[in-house]
Design a protein around this motif. Sequence first.
Motif, mmCIF file in Angstrom:
data_model
loop_
_atom_site.group_PDB
_atom_site.id
_atom_site.type_symbol
_atom_site.label_atom_id
_atom_site.label_comp_id
_atom_site.label_asym_id
_atom_site.label_seq_id
_atom_site.Cartn_x
_atom_site.Cartn_y
_atom_site.Cartn_z
ATOM 1 N N ASN A 269 -2.410 -5.329 -13.252
ATOM 2 C CA ASN A 269 -2.746 -4.847 -14.717
ATOM 3 C C ASN A 269 -2.061 -4.112 -15.417
ATOM 4 N N SER A 270 -0.727 -3.964 -14.991
ATOM 5 C CA SER A 270 0.353 -3.516 -16.004
ATOM 6 C C SER A 270 0.067 -1.913 -15.761
ATOM 7 N N GLY A 271 -0.557 -1.337 -14.991
ATOM 8 C CA GLY A 271 -0.811 0.116 -14.986
ATOM 9 C C GLY A 271 -2.144 0.656 -15.832
ATOM 10 N N SER A 272 -2.851 -0.471 -16.287
ATOM 11 C CA SER A 272 -3.806 0.093 -17.317
ATOM 12 C C SER A 272 -5.098 0.464 -16.619
ATOM 13 N N LEU A 273 -5.508 1.587 -16.604
ATOM 14 C CA LEU A 273 -6.721 2.241 -15.821
ATOM 15 C C LEU A 273 -7.689 1.660 -16.688
ATOM 16 N N LYS A 274 -7.768 1.428 -18.038
ATOM 17 C CA LYS A 274 -8.962 0.903 -18.940
ATOM 18 C C LYS A 274 -9.213 -0.421 -18.413
ATOM 19 N N GLU A 275 -8.266 -1.398 -18.550
ATOM 20 C CA GLU A 275 -8.387 -2.508 -17.721
ATOM 21 C C GLU A 275 -9.057 -2.608 -16.425
ATOM 22 N N MET A 276 -8.462 -1.731 -15.534
ATOM 23 C CA MET A 276 -9.061 -1.757 -14.197
ATOM 24 C C MET A 276 -10.538 -1.200 -14.201
ATOM 25 N N LEU B 73 3.443 2.580 1.371
ATOM 26 C CA LEU B 73 2.073 1.817 1.027
ATOM 27 C C LEU B 73 1.416 1.325 2.377
ATOM 28 N N MET B 74 2.027 1.021 3.332
ATOM 29 C CA MET B 74 1.536 0.319 4.358
ATOM 30 C C MET B 74 0.541 1.554 5.100
ATOM 31 N N ARG B 75 0.836 2.787 4.842
ATOM 32 C CA ARG B 75 0.011 3.795 5.655
ATOM 33 C C ARG B 75 -1.265 3.991 4.752
ATOM 34 N N LEU B 76 -1.439 3.350 3.683
ATOM 35 C CA LEU B 76 -2.531 3.337 3.025
ATOM 36 C C LEU B 76 -3.910 2.403 3.427
ATOM 37 N N GLU B 77 -5.137 2.586 3.474
ATOM 38 C CA GLU B 77 -6.293 1.657 3.979
ATOM 39 C C GLU B 77 -6.172 0.621 3.192
ATOM 40 N N PRO B 78 -6.735 -0.665 3.564
ATOM 41 C CA PRO B 78 -6.539 -1.847 3.035
ATOM 42 C C PRO B 78 -7.042 -1.905 1.557
ATOM 43 N N GLU B 79 -8.203 -1.072 1.538
ATOM 44 C CA GLU B 79 -8.876 -1.098 -0.005
ATOM 45 C C GLU B 79 -7.794 -0.079 -1.031
ATOM 46 N N GLU B 80 -7.305 0.640 -0.214
ATOM 47 C CA GLU B 80 -6.140 1.655 -1.211
ATOM 48 C C GLU B 80 -5.070 0.671 -1.538
ATOM 49 N N GLN B 81 -4.572 -0.204 -0.769
ATOM 50 C CA GLN B 81 -3.495 -1.107 -1.136
ATOM 51 C C GLN B 81 -4.094 -1.830 -2.101
ATOM 52 N N GLU B 82 -5.103 -2.699 -2.106
ATOM 53 C CA GLU B 82 -5.640 -3.486 -2.911
ATOM 54 C C GLU B 82 -5.908 -2.786 -4.295
ATOM 55 N N PHE B 83 -6.358 -1.413 -4.388
ATOM 56 C CA PHE B 83 -6.115 -0.616 -5.536
ATOM 57 C C PHE B 83 -4.942 -0.668 -6.122
ATOM 58 N N VAL B 84 -3.775 -0.329 -5.351
ATOM 59 C CA VAL B 84 -2.549 0.020 -5.964
ATOM 60 C C VAL B 84 -1.875 -1.617 -6.562
ATOM 61 N N LEU B 85 -2.386 -2.582 -5.899
ATOM 62 C CA LEU B 85 -1.945 -3.820 -6.233
ATOM 63 C C LEU B 85 -2.435 -4.333 -7.591
ATOM 64 N N GLU B 86 -3.946 -3.977 -7.571
ATOM 65 C CA GLU B 86 -4.622 -4.552 -8.878
ATOM 66 C C GLU B 86 -4.022 -3.584 -10.046
ATOM 67 N N PHE B 87 -3.717 -2.243 -9.680
ATOM 68 C CA PHE B 87 -3.075 -1.353 -10.610
ATOM 69 C C PHE B 87 -1.787 -2.065 -11.572
ATOM 70 N N LEU B 88 -0.932 -2.453 -10.452
ATOM 71 C CA LEU B 88 0.279 -3.077 -10.855
ATOM 72 C C LEU B 88 -0.030 -4.404 -11.644
ATOM 73 N N THR C 187 -13.759 7.576 -13.270
ATOM 74 C CA THR C 187 -13.780 7.414 -11.578
ATOM 75 C C THR C 187 -12.449 6.728 -11.344
ATOM 76 N N VAL C 188 -12.032 5.819 -12.165
ATOM 77 C CA VAL C 188 -10.722 5.076 -11.577
ATOM 78 C C VAL C 188 -9.553 5.901 -11.591
ATOM 79 N N ARG C 189 -9.496 6.923 -12.816
ATOM 80 C CA ARG C 189 -8.346 7.837 -12.909
ATOM 81 C C ARG C 189 -8.261 8.840 -11.672
ATOM 82 N N ASN C 190 -9.642 9.254 -11.290
ATOM 83 C CA ASN C 190 -9.723 10.039 -10.091
ATOM 84 C C ASN C 190 -9.227 9.264 -8.561
ATOM 85 N N LYS C 191 -9.575 8.124 -8.661
ATOM 86 C CA LYS C 191 -9.140 7.406 -7.586
ATOM 87 C C LYS C 191 -7.592 7.232 -7.446
ATOM 88 N N LEU C 192 -6.977 7.072 -8.564
ATOM 89 C CA LEU C 192 -5.419 6.864 -8.754
ATOM 90 C C LEU C 192 -4.827 8.268 -8.425
#
Length: 86
Positions: free
Chosen positions: A54-61, A37-52, A71-76
């Motif tokens: 939001n309890s893994g809800s892509l709809k909520e994200m 997870l530290m190898r990810l870019e900061p914005e990618e780390q933020e995406f993972v954090l927000e995903f968690l 779009t969010v599904r593709n990013k994941l």
Amino acid sequence: MKFPIHCPACDTEMAVVKLSCSSCHTEVSGKFNFPALMRLEPEEQEFVLEFLLNSGSLKEMANKMGKSYPTVRNKLDELIEKLKSF
């Protein structure tokens, strides 16, 4: 602040070589790889954090990000593939 994981001179991935305790000053030396997870870019780390958070809800994200579900599904999916390559 972004934690540097690539060498500023040659762009090779860096390694941690010393860890220290701020309380008792014990030091451990060696070569330690960065966690995936530290190898990810900061914005990618933020995406993972927000995903968690939001309890893994892509709809909520998608709603919070103002983007479509696909779009969010593709990013994941891109992040999953990137993490698999580590």
